[in-house]
Design a protein around this motif. Structure first.
Motif, PDB file in Angstrom:
ATOM      1  N   GLY A   1      -6.940  -9.303 -10.104  1.00 30.81           N
ATOM      2  CA  GLY A   1      -5.870  -8.804  -9.266  1.00 30.81           C
ATOM      3  C   GLY A   1      -6.417  -7.835  -8.224  1.00 30.81           C
ATOM      4  O   GLY A   1      -7.624  -7.682  -8.072  1.00 30.81           O
ATOM      5  N   GLU A   2      -5.500  -7.200  -7.526  1.00 29.60           N
ATOM      6  CA  GLU A   2      -5.854  -6.257  -6.464  1.00 29.60           C
ATOM      7  C   GLU A   2      -5.246  -4.904  -6.771  1.00 29.60           C
ATOM      8  O   GLU A   2      -4.168  -4.826  -7.373  1.00 29.60           O
ATOM      9  CB  GLU A   2      -5.286  -6.735  -5.127  1.00 29.60           C
ATOM     10  CG  GLU A   2      -5.720  -8.117  -4.714  1.00 29.60           C
ATOM     11  CD  GLU A   2      -4.938  -8.644  -3.513  1.00 29.60           C
ATOM     12  OE1 GLU A   2      -3.929  -8.014  -3.109  1.00 29.60           O
ATOM     13  OE2 GLU A   2      -5.337  -9.671  -2.982  1.00 29.60           O
ATOM     14  N   ILE A   3      -5.924  -3.849  -6.323  1.00 29.16           N
ATOM     15  CA  ILE A   3      -5.344  -2.523  -6.413  1.00 29.16           C
ATOM     16  C   ILE A   3      -5.378  -1.886  -5.032  1.00 29.16           C
ATOM     17  O   ILE A   3      -6.235  -2.211  -4.197  1.00 29.16           O
ATOM     18  CB  ILE A   3      -6.042  -1.609  -7.432  1.00 29.16           C
ATOM     19  CG1 ILE A   3      -7.514  -1.410  -7.085  1.00 29.16           C
ATOM     20  CG2 ILE A   3      -5.850  -2.113  -8.839  1.00 29.16           C
ATOM     21  CD1 ILE A   3      -8.204  -0.328  -7.897  1.00 29.16           C
ATOM     22  N   VAL A   4      -4.426  -0.983  -4.809  1.00 31.57           N
ATOM     23  CA  VAL A   4      -4.400  -0.151  -3.613  1.00 31.57           C
ATOM     24  C   VAL A   4      -4.215   1.278  -4.104  1.00 31.57           C
ATOM     25  O   VAL A   4      -3.332   1.555  -4.919  1.00 31.57           O
ATOM     26  CB  VAL A   4      -3.239  -0.549  -2.683  1.00 31.57           C
ATOM     27  CG1 VAL A   4      -3.095   0.433  -1.537  1.00 31.57           C
ATOM     28  CG2 VAL A   4      -3.414  -1.962  -2.150  1.00 31.57           C
ATOM     29  N   TYR A   5      -5.072   2.180  -3.631  1.00 30.86           N
ATOM     30  CA  TYR A   5      -4.948   3.584  -4.006  1.00 30.86           C
ATOM     31  C   TYR A   5      -3.662   4.157  -3.423  1.00 30.86           C
ATOM     32  O   TYR A   5      -3.344   3.952  -2.264  1.00 30.86           O
ATOM     33  CB  TYR A   5      -6.130   4.401  -3.520  1.00 30.86           C
ATOM     34  CG  TYR A   5      -7.448   4.034  -4.151  1.00 30.86           C
ATOM     35  CD1 TYR A   5      -7.553   3.780  -5.508  1.00 30.86           C
ATOM     36  CD2 TYR A   5      -8.599   3.956  -3.386  1.00 30.86           C
ATOM     37  CE1 TYR A   5      -8.771   3.461  -6.082  1.00 30.86           C
ATOM     38  CE2 TYR A   5      -9.824   3.637  -3.957  1.00 30.86           C
ATOM     39  CZ  TYR A   5      -9.898   3.389  -5.302  1.00 30.86           C
ATOM     40  OH  TYR A   5     -11.096   3.080  -5.870  1.00 30.86           O
ATOM     41  N   ARG A   6      -2.919   4.904  -4.239  1.00 32.82           N
ATOM     42  CA  ARG A   6      -1.674   5.539  -3.816  1.00 32.82           C
ATOM     43  C   ARG A   6      -1.878   7.015  -3.505  1.00 32.82           C
ATOM     44  O   ARG A   6      -1.016   7.647  -2.928  1.00 32.82           O
ATOM     45  CB  ARG A   6      -0.595   5.401  -4.904  1.00 32.82           C
ATOM     46  CG  ARG A   6      -0.317   3.991  -5.356  1.00 32.82           C
ATOM     47  CD  ARG A   6      -0.024   3.014  -4.275  1.00 32.82           C
ATOM     48  NE  ARG A   6       1.163   3.401  -3.525  1.00 32.82           N
ATOM     49  CZ  ARG A   6       1.529   2.811  -2.391  1.00 32.82           C
ATOM     50  NH1 ARG A   6       0.829   1.838  -1.890  1.00 32.82           N
ATOM     51  NH2 ARG A   6       2.599   3.224  -1.765  1.00 32.82           N
TER      52      ARG A   6
ATOM     53  N   GLU B   1      -2.404   3.015 -17.174  1.00 39.67           N
ATOM     54  CA  GLU B   1      -1.278   3.630 -17.859  1.00 39.67           C
ATOM     55  C   GLU B   1      -0.063   3.557 -16.946  1.00 39.67           C
ATOM     56  O   GLU B   1      -0.064   4.114 -15.839  1.00 39.67           O
ATOM     57  CB  GLU B   1      -1.563   5.081 -18.216  1.00 39.67           C
ATOM     58  CG  GLU B   1      -0.413   5.728 -18.958  1.00 39.67           C
ATOM     59  CD  GLU B   1      -0.715   7.142 -19.400  1.00 39.67           C
ATOM     60  OE1 GLU B   1       0.080   7.680 -20.181  1.00 39.67           O
ATOM     61  OE2 GLU B   1      -1.729   7.728 -18.955  1.00 39.67           O
ATOM     62  N   LEU B   2       0.978   2.877 -17.418  1.00 35.63           N
ATOM     63  CA  LEU B   2       2.214   2.747 -16.657  1.00 35.63           C
ATOM     64  C   LEU B   2       3.027   4.028 -16.760  1.00 35.63           C
ATOM     65  O   LEU B   2       2.755   4.896 -17.590  1.00 35.63           O
ATOM     66  CB  LEU B   2       3.018   1.559 -17.176  1.00 35.63           C
ATOM     67  CG  LEU B   2       2.306   0.200 -17.164  1.00 35.63           C
ATOM     68  CD1 LEU B   2       3.240  -0.887 -17.672  1.00 35.63           C
ATOM     69  CD2 LEU B   2       1.784  -0.140 -15.786  1.00 35.63           C
ATOM     70  N   ASP B   3       4.047   4.145 -15.930  1.00 34.47           N
ATOM     71  CA  ASP B   3       4.884   5.351 -15.904  1.00 34.47           C
ATOM     72  C   ASP B   3       5.571   5.637 -17.231  1.00 34.47           C
ATOM     73  O   ASP B   3       5.832   6.794 -17.548  1.00 34.47           O
ATOM     74  CB  ASP B   3       5.929   5.246 -14.792  1.00 34.47           C
ATOM     75  CG  ASP B   3       5.300   5.289 -13.406  1.00 34.47           C
ATOM     76  OD1 ASP B   3       4.166   5.815 -13.273  1.00 34.47           O
ATOM     77  OD2 ASP B   3       5.927   4.802 -12.452  1.00 34.47           O
ATOM     78  N   ASP B   4       5.833   4.599 -18.019  1.00 28.25           N
ATOM     79  CA  ASP B   4       6.492   4.813 -19.312  1.00 28.25           C
ATOM     80  C   ASP B   4       5.501   5.169 -20.422  1.00 28.25           C
ATOM     81  O   ASP B   4       5.862   5.292 -21.585  1.00 28.25           O
ATOM     82  CB  ASP B   4       7.322   3.595 -19.709  1.00 28.25           C
ATOM     83  CG  ASP B   4       6.488   2.356 -20.010  1.00 28.25           C
ATOM     84  OD1 ASP B   4       5.227   2.412 -19.975  1.00 28.25           O
ATOM     85  OD2 ASP B   4       7.089   1.296 -20.273  1.00 28.25           O
TER      86      ASP B   4
ATOM     87  N   GLN C   1       3.703  -7.841  -2.531  1.00 26.34           N
ATOM     88  CA  GLN C   1       4.479  -7.876  -3.772  1.00 26.34           C
ATOM     89  C   GLN C   1       3.754  -7.147  -4.904  1.00 26.34           C
ATOM     90  O   GLN C   1       3.275  -7.779  -5.849  1.00 26.34           O
ATOM     91  CB  GLN C   1       4.737  -9.321  -4.194  1.00 26.34           C
ATOM     92  CG  GLN C   1       5.609 -10.089  -3.236  1.00 26.34           C
ATOM     93  CD  GLN C   1       5.813 -11.513  -3.702  1.00 26.34           C
ATOM     94  OE1 GLN C   1       4.892 -12.136  -4.219  1.00 26.34           O
ATOM     95  NE2 GLN C   1       7.013 -12.018  -3.523  1.00 26.34           N
ATOM     96  N   PRO C   2       3.702  -5.815  -4.841  1.00 21.48           N
ATOM     97  CA  PRO C   2       3.056  -5.095  -5.952  1.00 21.48           C
ATOM     98  C   PRO C   2       3.834  -5.309  -7.243  1.00 21.48           C
ATOM     99  O   PRO C   2       5.060  -5.351  -7.232  1.00 21.48           O
ATOM    100  CB  PRO C   2       3.094  -3.636  -5.503  1.00 21.48           C
ATOM    101  CG  PRO C   2       4.153  -3.564  -4.462  1.00 21.48           C
ATOM    102  CD  PRO C   2       4.248  -4.925  -3.835  1.00 21.48           C
ATOM    103  N   GLN C   3       3.117  -5.501  -8.337  1.00 20.27           N
ATOM    104  CA  GLN C   3       3.759  -5.707  -9.637  1.00 20.27           C
ATOM    105  C   GLN C   3       4.169  -4.386 -10.272  1.00 20.27           C
ATOM    106  O   GLN C   3       5.210  -4.298 -10.897  1.00 20.27           O
ATOM    107  CB  GLN C   3       2.826  -6.466 -10.575  1.00 20.27           C
ATOM    108  CG  GLN C   3       2.665  -7.922 -10.192  1.00 20.27           C
ATOM    109  CD  GLN C   3       1.693  -8.612 -11.110  1.00 20.27           C
ATOM    110  OE1 GLN C   3       0.543  -8.815 -10.759  1.00 20.27           O
ATOM    111  NE2 GLN C   3       2.145  -8.961 -12.302  1.00 20.27           N
ATOM    112  N   PHE C   4       3.305  -3.361 -10.150  1.00 19.50           N
ATOM    113  CA  PHE C   4       3.619  -2.054 -10.724  1.00 19.50           C
ATOM    114  C   PHE C   4       2.672  -1.005 -10.159  1.00 19.50           C
ATOM    115  O   PHE C   4       1.661  -1.327  -9.554  1.00 19.50           O
ATOM    116  CB  PHE C   4       3.543  -2.069 -12.258  1.00 19.50           C
ATOM    117  CG  PHE C   4       2.233  -2.551 -12.825  1.00 19.50           C
ATOM    118  CD1 PHE C   4       1.138  -1.710 -12.908  1.00 19.50           C
ATOM    119  CD2 PHE C   4       2.119  -3.843 -13.316  1.00 19.50           C
ATOM    120  CE1 PHE C   4      -0.058  -2.153 -13.446  1.00 19.50           C
ATOM    121  CE2 PHE C   4       0.927  -4.300 -13.864  1.00 19.50           C
ATOM    122  CZ  PHE C   4      -0.162  -3.444 -13.927  1.00 19.50           C
ATOM    123  N   GLU C   5       3.039   0.264 -10.384  1.00 16.77           N
ATOM    124  CA  GLU C   5       2.155   1.384 -10.102  1.00 16.77           C
ATOM    125  C   GLU C   5       1.693   1.950 -11.433  1.00 16.77           C
ATOM    126  O   GLU C   5       2.420   1.885 -12.433  1.00 16.77           O
ATOM    127  CB  GLU C   5       2.861   2.461  -9.282  1.00 16.77           C
ATOM    128  CG  GLU C   5       3.077   2.048  -7.852  1.00 16.77           C
ATOM    129  CD  GLU C   5       3.516   3.201  -6.956  1.00 16.77           C
ATOM    130  OE1 GLU C   5       3.400   4.385  -7.366  1.00 16.77           O
ATOM    131  OE2 GLU C   5       3.975   2.910  -5.848  1.00 16.77           O
TER     132      GLU C   5
END
Length: 70
Positions: free
Chosen positions: A64-69, A52-55, A33-37
């Motif tokens: 929290g956790e991160i996964v590289y995209r 920095e979010l897309d907007d 359940q990723p919250q955002f990229e």
């Protein structure tokens, strides 16, 4: 910060980190359940990630956790 300067551990973390500038998914159960990229913009003096979010808005996260995209 101690005495107006970053703690040595945070400074060293920044030097060794390959996370800044990377595209990531963020969440507390990021695989399911990723919250955002976002794009990682930096590491604050308190060791939180600056994202920095897309907007274009900026958020900081200290757990929290991160996964590289990329």
């Amino acid at each position: 910060m101690l005495g107006g300067k970053d703690h040595l551990l945070v400074k060293r973390w920044r030097e060794l980190s390959d996370t800044v500038g990377r595209r990531v998914s963020f969440g507390h159960n990021v695989q399911e359940q990723p919250q955002f990229e976002a794009t990682v913009k930096g590491i604050n003096a308190d060791a939180s990630l600056v994202l920095e979010l897309d907007d274009g808005s900026i958020v900081t996260e200290n757990s929290g956790e991160i996964v590289y995209r990329d």
